[in-house]
Design a protein around this motif. Structure first.
Motif, short mmCIF file in Angstrom:
data_model
loop_
_atom_site.label_atom_id
_atom_site.label_comp_id
_atom_site.label_asym_id
_atom_site.label_seq_id
_atom_site.Cartn_x
_atom_site.Cartn_y
_atom_site.Cartn_z
N MET A 89 0.81 -1.18 0.00
CA MET A 89 0.00 0.00 0.00
C MET A 89 0.86 1.26 0.00
O MET A 89 0.59 2.18 -0.75
N THR A 90 1.90 1.31 0.84
CA THR A 90 2.78 2.45 0.93
C THR A 90 3.57 2.63 -0.37
O THR A 90 3.73 3.74 -0.85
N SER A 91 4.04 1.53 -0.92
CA SER A 91 4.78 1.64 -2.18
C SER A 91 3.88 2.09 -3.32
O SER A 91 4.32 2.80 -4.23
N THR A 92 2.63 1.73 -3.30
CA THR A 92 1.67 2.17 -4.31
C THR A 92 1.46 3.67 -4.20
O THR A 92 1.43 4.38 -5.21
N LEU A 93 1.32 4.17 -2.96
CA LEU A 93 1.14 5.61 -2.75
C LEU A 93 2.39 6.38 -3.18
O LEU A 93 2.27 7.46 -3.78
N ILE A 94 3.54 5.82 -2.88
CA ILE A 94 4.80 6.47 -3.30
C ILE A 94 4.88 6.48 -4.83
O ILE A 94 5.26 7.49 -5.43
N GLY A 95 4.52 5.38 -5.46
CA GLY A 95 4.51 5.31 -6.93
C GLY A 95 3.57 6.32 -7.54
O GLY A 95 3.90 7.01 -8.52
N ILE A 96 2.38 6.45 -6.97
CA ILE A 96 1.40 7.42 -7.47
C ILE A 96 1.91 8.84 -7.25
O ILE A 96 1.78 9.70 -8.13
N ALA A 97 2.52 9.09 -6.12
CA ALA A 97 3.08 10.41 -5.83
C ALA A 97 4.19 10.77 -6.82
O ALA A 97 4.25 11.91 -7.31
N VAL A 98 5.06 9.81 -7.12
CA VAL A 98 6.15 10.05 -8.08
C VAL A 98 5.57 10.34 -9.46
O VAL A 98 5.99 11.29 -10.15
N ILE A 99 4.59 9.54 -9.88
CA ILE A 99 3.96 9.75 -11.19
C ILE A 99 3.28 11.12 -11.22
O ILE A 99 3.39 11.86 -12.22
N ALA A 100 2.60 11.49 -10.14
CA ALA A 100 1.93 12.79 -10.08
C ALA A 100 2.95 13.93 -10.17
O ALA A 100 2.73 14.92 -10.88
N LEU A 101 4.08 13.79 -9.48
CA LEU A 101 5.14 14.80 -9.55
C LEU A 101 5.68 14.94 -10.96
O LEU A 101 5.88 16.06 -11.45
N VAL A 102 5.92 13.82 -11.61
CA VAL A 102 6.43 13.84 -12.98
C VAL A 102 5.42 14.51 -13.91
O VAL A 102 5.78 15.36 -14.73
N VAL A 103 4.15 14.16 -13.77
CA VAL A 103 3.11 14.76 -14.61
C VAL A 103 3.03 16.26 -14.35
O VAL A 103 2.97 17.05 -15.31
N PHE A 104 3.04 16.68 -13.10
CA PHE A 104 3.00 18.11 -12.79
C PHE A 104 4.22 18.84 -13.35
O PHE A 104 4.11 19.95 -13.86
N TYR A 105 5.38 18.20 -13.29
CA TYR A 105 6.59 18.81 -13.82
C TYR A 105 6.49 18.95 -15.34
O TYR A 105 6.86 19.99 -15.90
N LEU A 106 5.99 17.94 -16.01
CA LEU A 106 5.82 18.00 -17.46
C LEU A 106 4.82 19.09 -17.84
O LEU A 106 5.03 19.82 -18.82
N VAL A 107 3.75 19.19 -17.08
CA VAL A 107 2.75 20.25 -17.33
C VAL A 107 3.39 21.62 -17.12
O VAL A 107 3.17 22.55 -17.91
N PHE A 108 4.21 21.74 -16.08
CA PHE A 108 4.91 23.01 -15.82
C PHE A 108 5.79 23.37 -17.02
O PHE A 108 5.78 24.52 -17.49
N ILE A 109 6.57 22.43 -17.51
CA ILE A 109 7.46 22.69 -18.65
C ILE A 109 6.64 23.12 -19.87
O ILE A 109 6.96 24.10 -20.54
N TYR A 110 5.59 22.39 -20.16
CA TYR A 110 4.74 22.71 -21.32
C TYR A 110 4.17 24.12 -21.18
O TYR A 110 4.24 24.92 -22.12
N ASN A 111 3.62 24.43 -20.02
CA ASN A 111 3.03 25.75 -19.81
C ASN A 111 4.07 26.87 -19.90
O ASN A 111 3.79 27.96 -20.40
N ARG A 112 5.26 26.60 -19.41
CA ARG A 112 6.33 27.60 -19.49
C ARG A 112 6.74 27.83 -20.94
O ARG A 112 6.97 28.96 -21.35
N LEU A 113 6.81 26.76 -21.72
CA LEU A 113 7.13 26.90 -23.14
C LEU A 113 6.07 27.74 -23.86
O LEU A 113 6.39 28.61 -24.67
N VAL A 114 4.81 27.49 -23.55
CA VAL A 114 3.72 28.26 -24.14
C VAL A 114 3.84 29.73 -23.75
O VAL A 114 3.72 30.63 -24.60
N ALA A 115 4.10 30.00 -22.49
CA ALA A 115 4.21 31.38 -22.01
C ALA A 115 5.38 32.10 -22.68
O ALA A 115 5.25 33.25 -23.12
N LEU A 116 6.52 31.44 -22.79
CA LEU A 116 7.69 32.06 -23.42
C LEU A 116 7.46 32.30 -24.91
O LEU A 116 7.88 33.32 -25.46
N ARG A 117 6.80 31.33 -25.57
CA ARG A 117 6.49 31.51 -27.00
C ARG A 117 5.56 32.71 -27.18
O ARG A 117 5.77 33.53 -28.06
N ASN A 118 4.55 32.82 -26.33
CA ASN A 118 3.63 33.95 -26.44
C ASN A 118 4.33 35.28 -26.14
O ASN A 118 3.99 36.31 -26.71
#
Length: 195
Positions: free
Chosen positions: A1-30
């Motif tokens: 259970m704990t390892s599943t939560l850690i795995g989900i947290a890591v995936i969520a962090l990676v997704v949020f980081y990717l979204v941050f990069i994408y949004n920053r690229l959009v902002a800089l392009r604009n």
């Protein structure tokens, strides 16, 4: 259970980081697109002033039709390049062609100014003086707008090329763009001092 939560947290962090990069690229392009829009306004003003200057100078420069023709041809080439660049300011090739066309126009105007020096009546004409002053003021505005645009392009290109941003930029087709390089013949010449 704990390892599943850690795995989900890591995936969520990676997704949020990717979204941050994408949004920053959009902002800089604009941001750099907005910078180009500011240049576009000033270039349009410059291009609109030139026919008035040429028309006003025709009476004085009847023997210099070639000079006036070259100014208008260079102006028309710059207008065409401006329109193409304005449709797609992300395309570095369009920006480079605009820079080349504007450099041709700057050289043609410099030649016009040199010829105008030989005609005291032309230099004394109030309309010509006002148009030349407005062109000079516009050139300064273009320089400031170009600096802001080039800063935006540099920031965008740098962020786009950094790791791991380059993977997201490539995946979502964020292409590099070019800075707008304009020559200022006066800035390239060393001042002459004589005693």
């Amino acid at each position: 259970m704990t390892s599943t939560l850690i795995g989900i947290a890591v995936i969520a962090l990676v997704v949020f980081y990717l979204v941050f990069i994408y949004n920053r690229l959009v902002a800089l392009r604009n941001e750099f697109k907005n910078g180009f829009a500011q240049i576009d306004v000033q270039l349009q003003r410059r291009h609109d002033l030139i026919p008035n200057l040429v028309e006003s100078a025709k009476a004085y420069l009847s023997h210099e039709k070639d000079t006036l023709t070259k100014v208008m041809e260079a102006r028309n080439g710059a207008v065409d390049a401006q329109k193409v660049a304005a449709r797609d300011p992300e395309n570095g090739g369009n920006i480079q062609r605009l820079g080349a066309a504007e450099n041709m126009l700057t050289k043609a105007l410099a030649n016009f100014y040199a010829v105008a020096e030989n005609y005291p009546d032309l230099k004394a004409n109030e309309t010509i003086q006002q148009l030349m002053e407005e062109l000079t003021s516009t050139e300064n505005r273009v320089s400031f707008a170009r600096q802001a645009y080039n800063d935006g392009v540099m920031t965008y290109n740098t962020f786009r090329e950094q790791f791991p941003n380059n993977f997201i930029a490539g995946f979502f087709a964020f292409k590099p763009t070019a800075q707008l390089q304009l020559e200022n013949p006066e800035a390239r010449q060393a001042p002459t001092v004589s005693f």
